[in-house]
Design an enzyme around this catalytic site. Sequence first.
Site, PDB file in Angstrom:
ATOM      1  N   TYR A  30     -25.652 -20.251  31.090  1.00 14.58           N
ATOM      2  CA  TYR A  30     -26.933 -19.565  31.295  1.00 14.58           C
ATOM      3  C   TYR A  30     -26.855 -18.113  30.830  1.00 14.58           C
ATOM      4  CZ  TYR A  30     -30.300 -16.963  34.251  1.00 14.58           C
ATOM      5  OH  TYR A  30     -31.247 -16.103  34.726  1.00 14.58           O
ATOM      6  N   ASP A  54     -38.144 -14.425  40.646  1.00  8.55           N
ATOM      7  CA  ASP A  54     -37.401 -13.314  40.037  1.00  8.55           C
ATOM      8  C   ASP A  54     -38.358 -12.167  39.792  1.00  8.55           C
ATOM      9  OD1 ASP A  54     -35.965 -11.545  38.490  1.00  8.55           O
ATOM     10  OD2 ASP A  54     -35.334 -13.023  37.010  1.00  8.55           O
TER      11      ASP A  54
END
Lengths: 140, 140
Positions: A30, A54
């Site tokens: 990632y 987020d």
Amino acid sequence: MTDGAAELAKRFLGSGPAPTVDPAALVKRYLERIAAGNIEEVAALYAEDATVEDPVGGGKVHIGRQSIAEFYRAAENTQMVTELLQIRVGGRSAAFLFAVTIGAGEDRIRIEPIETMTFNGAGEIASMKAYWSPADITEV
Amino acid sequence: MTDGAAELAKRFLGSGPAPTVDPAALVKRYLERIAAGNIEEVAALYAEDATVEDPVGGGKVHIGRQSIAEFYRAAENTQMVTELLQIRVGGRSAAFLFAVTIGAGEDRIRIEPIETMTFNGAGEIASMKAYWSPADITEV
């Protein structure tokens, strides 16, 4: 470790099922894709029905790979450098502290979030939460 | 921060509701109570219907303050020293890296978990997850 220390450790340890995915390897991939800067390839790491918050407490949860890809468009036309600082794994989950340096033109900021991720059995990211606030941004 | 850097930061920031609790202060109090060693006072920080998963992936989620108090009995007759290493907050949540040194008789181990916590409006811990594994234990 001495027998006594091992016994002491055991009092705090669980005995869950053996994990079928390698969260540490998936987190590494990632962060590599974030740095590579291809939004579609980052979004492809997520499950079709994944969720992203987020920052946590930011008031928005992105649901589904399409919505998540839109979210990552904030990173378009920036240069990202990522560095894994700390990682803890358990089962199909991981929590990790990392640094991301984001550059756009002359400007450059550094953020050090703590993120948590859960993975599904196929190794896709099922959920991601990023903990950080303006206090964690520095200009570099 | 330059205007350009502030603009760049804004692209990644949310705009959630102002938090009504101070997660950083609540985490600090939690670590102090762990170190003080009174299990009932640790359990009292949790909401009546709180959940604890420690370690994440360990196969057990403790539900309710009573069950959580039982879980903390593993710490009975040990000496704990805690140190907050990193903390990130957002809304009513926090993620933090800390060190805990656990001593029992001659034996002493150190664990550095990453934990996440959510708090309710009264400042009680609504949920806690602790990410760590045997690899994060060292004998000291």
